[in-house]
Design a protein around this motif. Sequence first.
Motif, PDB file in Angstrom:
ATOM      1  N   THR A  18       0.827  -1.214   0.000  1.00  0.00           N
ATOM      2  CA  THR A  18       0.000   0.000   0.000  1.00  0.00           C
ATOM      3  C   THR A  18       0.859   1.261   0.000  1.00  0.00           C
ATOM      4  O   THR A  18       0.494   2.264  -0.610  1.00  0.00           O
ATOM      5  CB  THR A  18      -0.930   0.005   1.229  1.00  0.00           C
ATOM      6  N   SER A  19       2.011   1.219   0.675  1.00  0.00           N
ATOM      7  CA  SER A  19       2.816   2.441   0.684  1.00  0.00           C
ATOM      8  C   SER A  19       4.105   2.341  -0.116  1.00  0.00           C
ATOM      9  O   SER A  19       4.649   3.359  -0.516  1.00  0.00           O
ATOM     10  CB  SER A  19       3.092   2.918   2.109  1.00  0.00           C
ATOM     11  N   ARG A  20       4.585   1.107  -0.377  1.00  0.00           N
ATOM     12  CA  ARG A  20       5.809   0.983  -1.174  1.00  0.00           C
ATOM     13  C   ARG A  20       5.745  -0.232  -2.077  1.00  0.00           C
ATOM     14  O   ARG A  20       5.187  -1.252  -1.701  1.00  0.00           O
ATOM     15  CB  ARG A  20       7.035   0.856  -0.264  1.00  0.00           C
ATOM     16  N   ILE A  21       6.335  -0.110  -3.260  1.00  0.00           N
ATOM     17  CA  ILE A  21       6.469  -1.257  -4.160  1.00  0.00           C
ATOM     18  C   ILE A  21       7.949  -1.616  -4.188  1.00  0.00           C
ATOM     19  O   ILE A  21       8.794  -0.755  -4.416  1.00  0.00           O
ATOM     20  CB  ILE A  21       5.943  -0.918  -5.573  1.00  0.00           C
ATOM     21  N   GLY A 183       2.064  -3.845   7.545  1.00  0.00           N
ATOM     22  CA  GLY A 183       2.413  -2.756   6.633  1.00  0.00           C
ATOM     23  C   GLY A 183       1.687  -1.479   6.986  1.00  0.00           C
ATOM     24  O   GLY A 183       1.560  -1.131   8.167  1.00  0.00           O
ATOM     25  N   SER A 184       1.210  -0.764   5.957  1.00  0.00           N
ATOM     26  CA  SER A 184       0.479   0.461   6.250  1.00  0.00           C
ATOM     27  C   SER A 184      -1.025   0.249   6.192  1.00  0.00           C
ATOM     28  O   SER A 184      -1.753   0.766   7.029  1.00  0.00           O
ATOM     29  CB  SER A 184       0.911   1.576   5.303  1.00  0.00           C
ATOM     30  N   GLY A 185      -1.499  -0.527   5.206  1.00  0.00           N
ATOM     31  CA  GLY A 185      -2.939  -0.722   5.093  1.00  0.00           C
ATOM     32  C   GLY A 185      -3.452  -1.911   5.892  1.00  0.00           C
ATOM     33  O   GLY A 185      -4.559  -1.889   6.433  1.00  0.00           O
ATOM     34  N   GLN A 228       7.041  11.074  13.020  1.00  0.00           N
ATOM     35  CA  GLN A 228       7.449  10.844  14.419  1.00  0.00           C
ATOM     36  C   GLN A 228       7.634   9.348  14.686  1.00  0.00           C
ATOM     37  O   GLN A 228       8.604   8.914  15.304  1.00  0.00           O
ATOM     38  CB  GLN A 228       6.350  11.349  15.356  1.00  0.00           C
ATOM     39  N   LYS A 229       6.660   8.599  14.220  1.00  0.00           N
ATOM     40  CA  LYS A 229       6.651   7.151  14.423  1.00  0.00           C
ATOM     41  C   LYS A 229       7.886   6.508  13.797  1.00  0.00           C
ATOM     42  O   LYS A 229       8.513   5.645  14.396  1.00  0.00           O
ATOM     43  CB  LYS A 229       5.377   6.639  13.729  1.00  0.00           C
ATOM     44  N   GLU A 230       8.248   6.966  12.591  1.00  0.00           N
ATOM     45  CA  GLU A 230       9.358   6.339  11.880  1.00  0.00           C
ATOM     46  C   GLU A 230      10.716   6.810  12.396  1.00  0.00           C
ATOM     47  O   GLU A 230      11.709   6.115  12.243  1.00  0.00           O
ATOM     48  CB  GLU A 230       9.255   6.632  10.370  1.00  0.00           C
ATOM     49  N   GLN A 231      10.744   8.012  13.005  1.00  0.00           N
ATOM     50  CA  GLN A 231      12.060   8.547  13.359  1.00  0.00           C
ATOM     51  C   GLN A 231      12.416   8.405  14.833  1.00  0.00           C
ATOM     52  O   GLN A 231      13.572   8.203  15.169  1.00  0.00           O
ATOM     53  CB  GLN A 231      12.136  10.025  12.960  1.00  0.00           C
TER      54      GLN A 231
HETATM   55  N1  LIG Z   1      11.284   2.632  11.019  1.00  0.00           N
HETATM   56  C1  LIG Z   1       9.980   2.602  11.155  1.00  0.00           C
HETATM   57  N2  LIG Z   1       9.393   2.665  12.375  1.00  0.00           N
HETATM   58  C2  LIG Z   1       8.063   2.643  12.517  1.00  0.00           C
HETATM   59  N3  LIG Z   1       7.189   2.536  11.491  1.00  0.00           N
HETATM   60  C3  LIG Z   1       7.699   2.468  10.261  1.00  0.00           C
HETATM   61  C4  LIG Z   1       9.103   2.491  10.013  1.00  0.00           C
HETATM   62  N4  LIG Z   1       9.302   2.389   8.672  1.00  0.00           N
HETATM   63  C5  LIG Z   1       8.079   2.321   8.119  1.00  0.00           C
HETATM   64  N5  LIG Z   1       7.114   2.380   9.059  1.00  0.00           N
HETATM   65  C6  LIG Z   1       5.651   2.326   8.844  1.00  0.00           C
HETATM   66  O1  LIG Z   1       5.355   1.086   8.226  1.00  0.00           O
HETATM   67  C7  LIG Z   1       4.303   1.240   7.275  1.00  0.00           C
HETATM   68  C8  LIG Z   1       4.778   0.815   5.915  1.00  0.00           C
HETATM   69  O2  LIG Z   1       5.289  -0.483   5.992  1.00  0.00           O
HETATM   70  P1  LIG Z   1       5.580  -1.348   4.676  1.00  0.00           P
HETATM   71  O3  LIG Z   1       5.928  -2.702   5.143  1.00  0.00           O
HETATM   72  O4  LIG Z   1       6.559  -0.614   3.806  1.00  0.00           O
HETATM   73  O5  LIG Z   1       4.135  -1.255   4.084  1.00  0.00           O
HETATM   74  P2  LIG Z   1       3.251  -1.657   2.837  1.00  0.00           P
HETATM   75  O6  LIG Z   1       3.344  -3.129   2.707  1.00  0.00           O
HETATM   76  O7  LIG Z   1       1.898  -1.234   3.253  1.00  0.00           O
HETATM   77  O8  LIG Z   1       3.742  -0.905   1.655  1.00  0.00           O
HETATM   78  C9  LIG Z   1       3.915   2.711   7.295  1.00  0.00           C
HETATM   79  O9  LIG Z   1       2.805   2.882   8.147  1.00  0.00           O
HETATM   80  C10 LIG Z   1       5.161   3.374   7.861  1.00  0.00           C
HETATM   81  O10 LIG Z   1       4.847   4.584   8.520  1.00  0.00           O
END
Ligand SMILES: Nc1ncnc2c1ncn2[C@@H]1O[C@H](COP(=O)(O)OP(=O)(O)O)[C@@H](O)[C@H]1O
Length: 344
Positions: A18-21, A183-185, A228-231
């Motif tokens: 949903t957020s990355r390919i 993931g995200s979704g 914030q969550k990611e950093q």
């Molecule tokens: N280092 C991190 N710490 C916390 N959350 C993260 C981190 N990196 C990515 N995310 C969160 O993980 C989700 C995306 O995960 P990903 O496995 O790439 O998803 P998808 O399969 O949906 O594309 C997003 O909600 C993003 O904000």
Amino acid sequence: MSKDEKISNGPIGLDVGTSRIVVARREEKKYQFEAQLNAFITLPWSKLTENLLRQEGVFHEVEGDEIVVAGNDAQKFAEVFHVETRRPMYRGVLNPREPHSLAVVRRIIARLLGRAGAEDKGVFFSVPAAVDNEEGGLAHHEASISQILVSLGYTPTPIEEGLAVVFSELATTNYSGFGISCGSGLCNVCLAELSLPVISFSVPKAGDYIDTHAAAVTGERATRMRIQKEQAFHLNGSDGDRVQNALTVYHDDVIRTLTNTLRTKIASAQQLPKLNKPVPVVLSGGTAMPKGFVERFIAALRMQDFPVRVSEVRISGDPLNATARGALMAALASERTFTTAATA
Ligand SMILES: Nc1ncnc2c1ncn2[C@@H]1O[C@H](COP(=O)(O)OP(=O)(O)O)[C@@H](O)[C@H]1O
Ligand SMILES: [Mg+2]
């Protein structure tokens, strides 16, 4: 600008998230990964904007009176032009309310993969498992991604995301155990025995749910919550900061929903394999990355009275690439099977 200059000789693993390919290839005995954000922006067409994008070497396409910028550049130029990024997918599948969805996903996949070369045209691509046994557009999503890959000259095979995680992480138990991708979704889950899926499902609470709910209770924007969550976030109880507290609450909500659903699904399964040995659980995906996630997950799972014996719970060594890697390993395995069958 031509997007199809690249030629790929497979096999290839493709994670359509949903957020990355993410694409995985095996080159010189190593796994190589490449990713693009599954996002885009549209800008009103003007000669000036188009020239600017061309000068900057930004991948873009003109559609009617709009310019579409997709992938990693979308994020960068959203800030430059003060527009919001949009996503072609929602909760694991193509978003029916987004008219650009299919064209954008096609563009990003074409850019990452290029056209199929003469050999090894096999691509295994991830698809989500159903939420609550609902069809929810899954067949349309799968057929659409297949069709994109066929049009680029590949031979596509879908693989459930949770099973891809099993392929990536559970070689040591002969591909038996739980593969989970947060993931995200969605959070996608698969219990496999000897590489065959036994139970698969997904839960529609994951990173996006955390961002929007934490934003709602703090009066902040969801994008800021995500950053914030990611950093700078770890899940070790409240420390007084309202954003951290809100993020903790909604991570716990996701973990509780995931473990409760897991318990219910297993308890109500008609035919559970015997599973003589305790099996491992592997977590992957961006949402499982914050420090403390695994510990909270273990506590919520209550292993003592869990309906299946669990040997360990751990996080993938490469949580953002596990799905693509597993899809590639499934592609490689199927190739070996075909080759053996052909030469036998
Ligand atoms: N280092 C991190 N710490 C916390 N959350 C993260 C981190 N990196 C990515 N995310 C969160 O993980 C989700 C995306 O995960 P990903 O496995 O790439 O998803 P998808 O399969 O949906 O594309 C997003 O909600 C993003 O904000
Ligand atoms: Mg994913």
